[in-house]
Structures are given as structure tokens and as C-alpha cells.
Design a protein around this motif. Sequence first.
Motif, PDB file in Angstrom:
ATOM      1  N   UNK A 170       0.834  -1.209   0.000  1.00 56.30           N
ATOM      2  CA  UNK A 170       0.000   0.000   0.000  1.00 56.30           C
ATOM      3  C   UNK A 170       0.862   1.250   0.000  1.00 56.30           C
ATOM      4  N   UNK A 171       0.339   2.381  -0.445  1.00 53.58           N
ATOM      5  CA  UNK A 171       1.092   3.635  -0.411  1.00 53.58           C
ATOM      6  C   UNK A 171       1.517   3.989   1.010  1.00 53.58           C
ATOM      7  N   UNK A 172       2.597   4.720   1.130  1.00 53.52           N
ATOM      8  CA  UNK A 172       3.135   5.064   2.442  1.00 53.52           C
ATOM      9  C   UNK A 172       2.133   5.859   3.268  1.00 53.52           C
ATOM     10  N   UNK A 173       1.406   6.740   2.623  1.00 54.44           N
ATOM     11  CA  UNK A 173       0.407   7.534   3.350  1.00 54.44           C
ATOM     12  C   UNK A 173      -0.666   6.646   3.960  1.00 54.44           C
ATOM     13  N   UNK A 174      -1.043   5.612   3.223  1.00 54.52           N
ATOM     14  CA  UNK A 174      -2.047   4.667   3.737  1.00 54.52           C
ATOM     15  C   UNK A 174      -1.506   3.902   4.924  1.00 54.52           C
ATOM     16  N   UNK A 175      -0.245   3.497   4.850  1.00 51.63           N
ATOM     17  CA  UNK A 175       0.369   2.776   5.971  1.00 51.63           C
ATOM     18  C   UNK A 175       0.430   3.648   7.219  1.00 51.63           C
ATOM     19  N   UNK A 176       0.763   4.916   7.037  1.00 53.39           N
ATOM     20  CA  UNK A 176       0.831   5.832   8.179  1.00 53.39           C
ATOM     21  C   UNK A 176      -0.535   6.013   8.817  1.00 53.39           C
ATOM     22  N   UNK A 177      -1.561   6.133   7.982  1.00 54.51           N
ATOM     23  CA  UNK A 177      -2.915   6.295   8.502  1.00 54.51           C
ATOM     24  C   UNK A 177      -3.357   5.048   9.262  1.00 54.51           C
ATOM     25  N   UNK A 178      -3.013   3.877   8.740  1.00 57.68           N
ATOM     26  CA  UNK A 178      -3.372   2.620   9.414  1.00 57.68           C
ATOM     27  C   UNK A 178      -2.672   2.489  10.753  1.00 57.68           C
TER      28      UNK A 178
END
Length: 823
Positions: free
Chosen positions: A314-322
Motif C-alpha cells: 500500500x502507499x506510504x500515506x495509507x500505511x501511516x494512517x493505518x
Amino acid sequence: MAPVLSRTQWELFEGHLNEAAFLLLQWEHALLSPAFTLAGLAVGLEERLLAHVDALVLGGAPVAEALLRPGLEDADMAILKAAALALLSRGDETDELRVLDCFANSTEETRPGLRRALELRSSPRCMQLLKKLLESPEPGVQAAALEVLASLKADPGPTLGALLAHSVPEVQVAALKAVRVGSEPVDMRAIREAVESRHSSLRDEALVTAIIVGMDSAWSICRRLATDNPAENGIALLLLGLGGDDADLRWLLEKSEDLRVGGHAIWAQGFGGRIESAERCVTLLAHETLGKWAAEAFCAITGLRLEAHQVMAPPEATRDEAARHPRPEDALPLAVPSEVQQWWSEHRNRFRPGVRYFMGRPLTPSWLVEACELMPARRSHVLAQELALRSRGNILLPTLAFSDRRRAELQAAKEILERMPLSRPIQELTAVARYVPRRTPSDACASQPRSKQSSRVLTGRLTVTGLGMVSAIGDGVVTSCAASRAGMLRVTPLEEVSVWDSGDKRLEPTRGHHIPWVTEGFSGLGRLAALATQALLDLLEQARFDKECRYALYLSAPSDFYRLHQDERDGLSQRHALRRAEYRQRLLTTILAAVGLPVIPKVQVLHFGELGFIEALQDATRQLDTGAVDACIIGGVDSLVEPQVVDALDELGLLKTPENPVGVLPGEASAFVLVERGEVALRRGARPLAVLDAACMQAEPFHRLSNTPSQGRALARCAGEALSRGQDCGERIRLVIAALNGDAYRASDWGHALVRLRTDKLLNQAIEWYPAASFGEIGAATGPAGVCMAVRGFQRGYSPEGDALLWVSGDDGGRGSLLLSRP
């Protein structure tokens, strides 16, 4: 009087409670996860959790008093929940009342944990007391009690109508769930008002309940809620996907790309199972927000299992949000669109319009039952909801319960399932009057696992009627086997012998499984006597002894194989003969003097090595057959953690060290079994715990240190002979107690033997347990310890159905085996 538990044993019980708390938390999270199947959970997290809970139950009143009851006041909610679960699993009325009292006086913080424990383990007695709490002045307690009763399918009785009209939404929500299991008529106006409520959770539960009870306008209200405000009515969208008609499907397809509701619409279509939904999902795989939902739904419909090359990070932004806001769907994989599109182009012709698919196959009742174990855990709750809707409340699967209850209720519902129209729109079913069966509250306690009883004739059979043991993870056989089942370990430094760690470039102590609270200050014969005394006292504590009984005592002492070869290398082979002479003269005498048996054994025999236990069984069988004795106590004792033995293992290259990862970890233990003829045991009122049969021995013409590779011939002959003596043993054996100990030579021996046995279609379905994995290499105690493990598995109901094969192996070349079965 029961012996006082050692400090180490208390530490192990604390470990059981902490592990149970951790695993309970992990298991509950996994129930909502897409990363686990129900079958995987049952044999993974759940099995380990129940093993720790069972160990706490087996700790008895001392553990309940010192650990579990104080745990109800622990600030750690995970500990509180685990302690409550263990107390309820004991089946003790006092403990049940204590948990229910805590529940009745709970706070908003502690109530969910206590409620969950009651949902998992409530006896009929608990349920009667929970009904009284429906009159509590505290709405939170009323709601929680109703939730428990509803989850256990217990009719709450005549108070339900008043609770359904309660002013607190939390109580109303619970009452709506209880309506589905209740037999009392309810006022439809209360349900209709709840469906129109602005309180979202109340509205959702009311909508499901309205359809189950057959409220006339339920489906039209469902459509209106979905179309008027889909963002606030995810449950309405889901119901359209589960049981809507073609028009509903077209509406969901239109909403699939709407960012506000697309996730809900795609989620619903994954359960609808139509080819049109699969097509739409393929077009959404590349969507930044909806791609994960589309991939999950596509796989649920088509049965695609995403391989590594079909998944992308997944995109890095998605990982951070998760990481900041974790949700169950964060574990969903992100598919590579081109790979999935390629797969779909190859398999699309298998799917037809108008057919409902589930995991790649047309949805039928039989496939539904089979697939329940295979689906991701988080999807099972929606499936259970659909079954409740289509069966009008006659099938209420407890998807948040332990697997044994869930499977039992699924099997019980098979007859209804076979007649269930899974493809008809649910709206058509609401025209059918609801059938309200008389329900029997389910007993979710199951605190005392029971092994299945058989009608096997025990006359003339050699039966086990008593066990005793001491190990590094237990003061007795009950605690040792419970800790072994739960995977507990106690590997500690053995300070007397050091080995070189080239990684850290320093000497470090060897490690092993030792029992300092029993053996501290003892060595040689005294150490063996202390171990055997503790195990024999444990057997006497549990077994019923008749003072008129004539019995024999057999003990297998260490073979001293490793020290013998070290002595021979040093030119001091006479030491071996002197040690054996000392054991023969003094070991049994010392043990008997320390134990104080009520009757002096008529026969006293000392054997040596791993095969000594099998020899003793063979001789005991002859003694019992001739009537020379009435019963036999057969055991083994060994300590490989003594400095001289550890040093010999190291010098011979057999010790597990930083430089030798495939060596053995030394241990020490003692175990005993009481055996007698089945008819004798029954006559004196003893309970047969297991049947022993087919004790066989073979030997290789070479020993472990001869540099001759072992091809498993003797072990295969030995096991094959044992299996040939039992009727249909090749089919009945589901468990092998294997004497693997980390040594590659022994693993090779068993591997070759297993190939030979499976060529003859033997042991194809058996799992393996390893005493050394829990207790370390325990030499002459391996055989009786393995019997203890198997018998306790029979008693507590966690061993596989069927019989067990136990085999032992001596590095001197001897091989032995026997069969164990339930009485």
C-alpha cells in the motif's frame, strides 16, 4: 493433603494467566480480521488460549484463590477478562457467584470484559442469575445481561417487553437482539419505532429484528433507509446485497464508485455473489480508497486466492494512517490490477449471470457448511446474520463463541439449511409467518472437557489407573501436562558447564530444563531418588491404593550411555559398572524409604535406559497374567543436567550450543504409571484412564556414536509390530508421541522409519507430540512421561480422536513402542 506448590510452579501459573490474557485479546481481534480463517483460529490462537485456561482450572482452589479471584479486580482489563473466564470454566458455584457479583457491580470500564467472559462460559445456573439482573436499577447492567442471554440463545422471559420500551437506547439495542431468541410475543410498535430512531445502532438492530420477526414494512423501510441516506445506513446496504432483487443489485452497482458509500456497497456485493459485482470490482482495483474493498469482494465471489505476485504494497500515506487509526480492513491486501484482470479473463467463463457464487462455487447449503471453516473470520458474522434472516431466527450461529460451540450449532442447523432458499430475495421470505421454536438454552460452560466413552471390553486388558510426574514445568502430572499442552517452557542456565559462543566471543552457561526446587543440593543417586520420590508421591496423591493389594514396582534408571563413552575414552570404563551397581543396591530402597508406601512392593525391579520402561511393561504384563501381583507401578527417572552428563554431551558433540544448533537440550524428570487389569480395576472401584497394548522392542546392530547412518529399520519394525497387534490400528492412530529431541541423527532415524511405515499405509493421518519439546531430553523418563501426556490428553479431551502410538529410542541402538487407547 495436596503438596504445597513450589515457587516456580506459582510463577508458571502466573505465566498461564498472563498468556491467557494476551491470547484472549489476540483471539478477539482475529475474530474481526480478514487475515484469519475460522479453522485457522481454532487450531491456533484459540487452542493455545484454551490450553492456558485449562491449566488455570486444573490449578484448583489454590490458584483460584491466589490468582483468579484477585484478577477480577485487576486494573488490566485483559487480566480481568481472562481471570473471569478461568473462574467460570471451573464450574464452581462460588466462583460463578463471585463473577456475577462483580458483573452486577461493574463499571463501564470493567463491564465489557466480564460480559464477554460470561458469553463464552456461562452455565445454566449463571443464566438463571443473569435473568434476575434484568431487574437491576443500572441500565448498563440490564443491557449487558440481555446481551449475554441473547448470545447464549436464552429466553429472557416476560420482562422483555418492558425492556424493549426502555428509555435508554443501550437497553433497547440488547432487547432487540433478545427478541430473536425469545418466545414471548412482543409489541411490533416498539420495533417499528426503533427502526425510525435517530440512534444508528438502535436503528440497525431494529431493522434486522424487524425482518426476522416478519414485520410487514421491514423490507420497504430497508430500501428507504438505504436510498435516502446510504452513508448513515450501512446495514441497510448490506441487507440489500444479501437478499435484494435485481433492481437492488443495479442500485448497489451504481453506488460502488461513490466515495461516501462505495465501501459499504462493495462490501454488500461481496456477499451477494453475483458476476455483475465481480465485474465492477475488477474496474475498481486500482482505486486508491476502494481498491482493497474491491479486491476482498472479488475474491469472496470468485474464490481467487491472491498470490505474492498479485499483491502490492500500500502507499506510504495509507500505511501511516493505518498505524495511527488501526481498523480490521487495514489487513486487506491491495491487488495488482493487471494480474487480477489476467486471472479473470482466464476464469470468467466459469461464472453465469443470475447465479449466486461463494468463494468461486455456486452457493448451496452443503457448500456453505463446508466453507464456513475456510472463509476469513470477519466475513463469518455477516454470513451468520444472513442465515438468521433467511431462517427467521431459527439459525443463530454464535460467530464470537469458541469453535466447538459454533461447529455444534452449525451441525444442528443442517436440516434447516438444506431447505433454505439461499438465492431468493429476502423480501419474499418476510411474507411467511415466523415460526418460534421452543429453545433450550445452550450450556456454554464446558469447563470440564470430557473424553468420549466407549463400550470397549476391558477384561484382560492392561489399563492405566494412576499417573505421577515431576518436570521442569510442573510439580505434578496435571500441571506438567497442562503446561506442556499450553507450550510453556522453563529453560534456564546450567552454571556448572560453559560453552563457547563465537558470535559474542565469550563463554556462556549451557542451558537446560532443570528442577532446582526438587534437586537443589543433590547429585548422582540422591538426585535421582529425589526426582522419583516427588513423582511417586504425586501418583499416590491421585491413585486409590488398597492396602491388601499385591503390587510390583518397576523403575528405569539412566542408561549412562554418554558418560560410559566418555569414561571409555578416558580409560575409566569401570566407573560405569560401579554406578550401575550402586543404583541396583540403593536406588529403589532409598525411594521407598522416602515415600513411605502403605504396602511394601512384592516385586522390585530396576531397569536401565529408554527401553527400560518397555521392558518393565512386558514383565509387568507377565506378572499380572500369572496372578503374581494385582497391580504394577512402572516409571522412569533421569537427569541429564548433571555437570558430568552435560560435559559428556558437549564433548561428544551432542549438546545444543551456539555452535551446534541441532543438539539436545538436557532435562530431568521422573514419571510413573499405575497399571492393572481392567476387570481388577473396575472391581476395586478404580477408574481406567487408558488401555496399554503391544509393548514391542527392537534394536539396531550399532549405536549412536558408531558413525553408521541409521535408516530407521529397527524403529519401523518396532512400530509396525505394535500396529499389527491392534485391530485396524493403521486407521485408528491419530497421535504419535515421538522421542525426537533435537538431534539430527534421531530425526533422520524417525524420518526413514516414517517413510517405511507410510509405504504400508500406516500413520498417514497422525499428528506428533514431543516430550523433549516441553521437558528437554529426559532419557529413561521419556516413555512414562509420554504415556502421561497421552492419557492426560484423553482425559481432558484435547488429543485427537483415535488411538496413540508412543515410541522411544536409545542412543545405544534400542527402539521401543507401545499403543495407547481410550478405555
